[in-house]
Design a protein around this motif. Structure first.
Motif, short mmCIF file in Angstrom:
data_model
loop_
_atom_site.label_atom_id
_atom_site.label_comp_id
_atom_site.label_asym_id
_atom_site.label_seq_id
_atom_site.Cartn_x
_atom_site.Cartn_y
_atom_site.Cartn_z
N LYS A 479 49.90 47.94 18.63
CA LYS A 479 49.59 48.47 19.97
C LYS A 479 49.51 49.99 19.99
O LYS A 479 49.70 50.62 21.03
CB LYS A 479 50.60 47.97 21.01
N SER A 482 46.78 51.56 22.54
CA SER A 482 47.10 51.38 23.95
C SER A 482 48.27 52.25 24.37
O SER A 482 48.24 52.89 25.42
CB SER A 482 47.40 49.90 24.23
N SER A 546 39.62 41.39 18.73
CA SER A 546 40.79 41.29 19.60
C SER A 546 41.76 40.28 19.02
O SER A 546 41.36 39.20 18.57
CB SER A 546 40.37 40.83 21.01
N TYR A 553 45.31 47.23 20.08
CA TYR A 553 44.92 47.24 21.49
C TYR A 553 45.61 46.10 22.23
O TYR A 553 45.57 44.96 21.79
CB TYR A 553 43.40 47.10 21.61
N ASN A 557 40.12 45.24 23.34
CA ASN A 557 39.62 45.74 22.07
C ASN A 557 39.20 47.19 22.22
O ASN A 557 39.42 47.80 23.27
CB ASN A 557 38.46 44.86 21.57
N ALA A 558 38.59 47.74 21.18
CA ALA A 558 38.23 49.16 21.20
C ALA A 558 37.19 49.47 22.26
O ALA A 558 37.19 50.56 22.86
CB ALA A 558 37.72 49.58 19.82
N TRP A 561 39.28 49.72 25.57
CA TRP A 561 40.36 50.71 25.64
C TRP A 561 39.91 52.15 25.39
O TRP A 561 40.62 53.09 25.79
CB TRP A 561 41.45 50.34 24.63
N SER A 562 38.78 52.34 24.78
CA SER A 562 38.39 53.70 24.38
C SER A 562 38.13 54.64 25.55
O SER A 562 38.01 55.85 25.37
CB SER A 562 37.15 53.65 23.48
#
Length: 755
Positions: A479, A482, A546, A553, A557-558, A561-562
């Protein structure tokens, strides 16, 4: 144009703007436009039973006992009812509660507990009441509730044997580790029963005392204690699993049995006091009416005008869902169980609450409430500080006086920063800073929680790396992204608190920490990406990958979250080299394939537009980022699609977990036409308004009006914004603009406005 970049929107391009006729409608009865079944299907995890605004009792049918879709105890697809219990969670991804269950039934007693069968045509839910007629028993059941008590009305037909199951040991999510510590049941007389249900689950120490009165005398047919029938004629019973069958021989055919149940987190006397204070009579219809009047007052904080009845239902049901949690957690005499597990009494004018789903609700629910319920918002912030004083840390998902440690970071700091940014004298600034610093530190010794089993979740190792001034290493701990991104935002919130407390040295430290998001930016891919302890990027890397709870995350996924840099959009954009590059990357989020990768993809990834996932909270601000780079028409297109496609009047009408009001709060703010991207910065940005006229009735007695010109389904794009008659050059305005009253006028059209 963006219309061709995002063909999924499917909006017809109109060459010439046509003024639309003004929609009109009479003032609506808000109660008629609440449907408690919305969100009970798919994975919304809401419940249909009656509850008061922020009530301690949520009296609702239990149709599903185990699994993710049993989080609220009810799922719309079910056709069986195990009974009606008095406590439930609304829209969570984890289940608990389901305390003190009753089920009316007819006929004999078998080895298996009775289960009622029903048809959807015989089930009805409205504000303040729930009613169902059973197929296999000659019974109609009705429910209503006060703040601390539930009232049942069971109408039996001509069956000879009229019975009620009282199940103290009943559990939701037993397969997920929710279990009984002890049950106690005491027969006071042939109309009164009291007892205790003490469980260990998501809430590690959860005590619910109850006091039940019956309108007709009962006899005990069977008393089952820990699987064995107790044949002794006792008054007191104790075990880990107790249930009993009550028979009502004196009840006449086609007559109603009423049962009222008060609960308390404190003791038996508290449960009795709560019941007698709130339901001193047997008038079911009065309790229902009082419940409805309380809701009417709350729902009318926002009045909307539209001829679209579906939108009325979606909006006012959303309002309803935003006012279930946080829940009152104290007796009528002011006593409550604190985070230290001790019994306290509230100060005059205060109220104690529980069920703060902070990681979800700091984003929209709490900002919404700072507008429509200033007083309660301030109460909640002070209550969070009280929990800090009693437990040593700001709470992470507090549930019934327990630190559950659920979700990531220290999101309570966002609530504190936001309330002080809007109401500077509302809470103790220095205490808010002190509490936030304690939660952002890495010092397990400060936790004053005794044998609290989730200490490690309250002060995780992620904090250790941040405090050491290094990135969170993905090869050492899960994680990492995140936590890295969210804690950078929370550290910005602490910087705001330090500034308000005039502590420049701490503000400087946390200003630097708020930039930590840049540590995880991979220029080569344009994503926030896991980084190993030696500084190398995690490989292999796929932004579609994921693995629920076991990757870099959390619940995503990226791709999703990006974008979590709400506090420093300008700095975030600069990482891409230009606004144009940033826009291209952001466009791709909404147009790329929605295909996911991984064997254990998070079930929270729902409501997809490309890889944007509206069904989970990390995505909720993303559509509004276009406003920061001068491409607001793209925000308007995407928000229009989300509002119309992902919120409906059906049981599956919420595209992900309701999460204690967050999903609904996003709808409310966005449908009004604005959103707050970074709580702690009291700035709102314009989206795509849905309603012709809006009146927000403020606690200070003023009214903020929103009027939309040329409003229609086709007129998706904002052409002009005026605030109190003054033209706005940018799609931003301030919280004070709302609280001062006045009028926001938005003119809509069919063509994107390019500036």
């Amino acid at each position: 144009m963006f219309r061709y970049i995002l063909p999924f929107l499917g909006l017809a391009f109109v060459c010439c703007e046509q003024p639309m006729p003004k929609q009109t409608t009479a003032k609506v009865n808000v109660l008629d436009h609440v449907d408690p079944f919305i969100g009970t299907g798919f994975h919304g995890h809401t419940f249909p039973g009656p509850v008061m605004p922020h009530g301690m009792v949520q009296l609702s049918p239990d149709t599903k006992l185990n699994g993710w879709d049993a989080s609220s105890g009810y799922h719309y697809a079910d056709s069986t009812i195990y009974g009606f219990s008095h406590t439930h969670l609304s829209g969570t991804g984890i289940g608990d509660m389901g305390d003190v269950l009753l089920l009316p039934f007819t006929g004999g007693i078998t080895e298996q507990k009775p289960v009622a069968m029903f048809s959807k045509s015989n089930e009805h839910a409205k504000v303040g009441s729930y009613k169902v007629a059973f197929n296999n028993f000659d019974v109609e059941a009705e429910l209503t509730a006060t703040t601390r008590a539930g009232l049942h009305r069971y109408t039996f037909g001509a069956a000879k044997e009229k019975r009620v199951l009282l199940d103290v040991g009943h559990l939701l999510q037993e397969s997920w580790g929710h279990g009984n510590v002890v049950n106690k049941l005491e027969i006071i007389d042939n109309r009164t029963i009291r007892g205790l249900k003490y469980t260990k689950g998501w809430a590690d120490k959860h005590k619910v005392y109850f006091y039940a009165e019956f309108s007709s005398p009962f006899t005990i047919d069977k008393m089952i204690v820990d699987g064995s029938e107790n044949s002794q004629d006792l008054k007191n019973y104790e075990g880990k699993d107790i249930f009993t069958y009550l028979s009502f021989a004196e009840l006449k055919d086609d007559s109603a049995l009423l049962i009222k149940v008060g609960i308390s987190p404190i003791d038996i006397n508290g449960a009795e006091k709560n019941l007698k204070a709130e339901v001193p009579h047997w008038n079911f219809d009065k309790v229902k009416k009082d419940n409805q009047e309380a809701w009417k007052k709350e729902l009318e904080r926002i009045l909307i005008t539209t001829s679209n009845k579906d939108r009325l239902t979606i909006f006012y049901t959303a309002m309803y869902h935003t006012m279930i949690a946080p829940m009152i957690y104290q007796d009528v005499d002011g006593r409550y169980r604190g985070m230290d597990k001790q019994i306290h009494t509230v100060e005059e004018g205060e109220t104690n609450y529980t069920v703060y789903s902070l990681w979800d609700t700091f984003r929209a629910l709490h900002p919404l409430m700072t507008i429509i319920n200033e007083e309660k918002s301030i109460d909640w912030a002070n209550n969070l500080l009280l929990k800090y004083e009693q437990g040593g840390l700001l709470p992470k998902w507090p549930l019934s006086a327990n630190y559950t440690g659920t979700m990531i970071g220290y999101p309570a700091t966002a609530n504190l920063a936001d309330i002080l940014s809007k109401y500077p004298e509302s809470i103790d600034k220095k205490k808010a800073l002190q509490a936030s610093l304690a939660s952002a530190a890495y010092n397990p010794d400060i936790i004053k929680l005794g044998d609290e089993p989730r200490k490690h979740r309250l002060m995780p190792l992620h904090n250790k790396y941040i405090n050491e001034g290094v990135h969170i290493p993905a090869d050492k701990i899960t994680k990492s992204i995140s936590y890295g991104l969210e804690n950078a935002y929370y550290d910005w919130c602490i910087m705001q608190l330090a500034k308000m407390s005039e502590n420049d040295s701490i503000a400087a430290v946390f200003k630097d920490r708020s930039k930590n998001y840049a540590r995880y930016f991979n220029e080569e891919t344009g994503f926030m990406r896991g980084k190993n302890a030696d500084g190398s990027w995690v490989t292999p890397f796929s932004p579609r990958y994921s693995e629920h709870e076991h990757s870099d995350y959390v619940e995503g996924n990226a791709w999703q979250w990006s974008w979590f840099v709400p506090h420093d959009v300008e700095g975030f954009v600069n990482l891409y080299g230009s606004k144009e590059n940033f826009a291209t990357k952001l466009d791709s989020l909404f147009t790329v394939s929605s295909e996911m990768e991984g064997e254990h993809i998070s079930g929270d990834i729902t409501g997809l537009i490309g890889q944007y996932a509206h069904g989970n909270e990390p995505s909720h601000h993303i559509a509004y980022l276009y406003n920061y780079i001068g491409q607001g028409w793209k925000t308007q297109e995407i928000v229009d699609k989300i509002l119309n496609d992902f919120y409906t009047t059906q049981p599956d009408g919420i595209i992900g977990n309701e999460d204690c009001g967050q999903m609904s709060a996003w709808y409310i703010l966005s449908s009004l036409g604005f959103y707050q991207v970074a709580p702690g910065n009291p700035t709102y940005t314009i989206g795509r308004p849905l309603f012709d006229d809006v009146s927000i009735n403020l606690d200070n007695g003023k009214v903020f009006k929103i009027k939309i010109e040329n409003n229609s389904n086709q007129n998706t794009y904002v052409q002009q914004i005026k605030l109190n008659g003054e033209l706005l050059d940018t799609p931003f305005f301030q919280h004070d603009d709302i609280m001062n009253g006045g009028e926001l006028m938005i003119t809509m059209g069919t063509k994107p406005k390019m500036n």
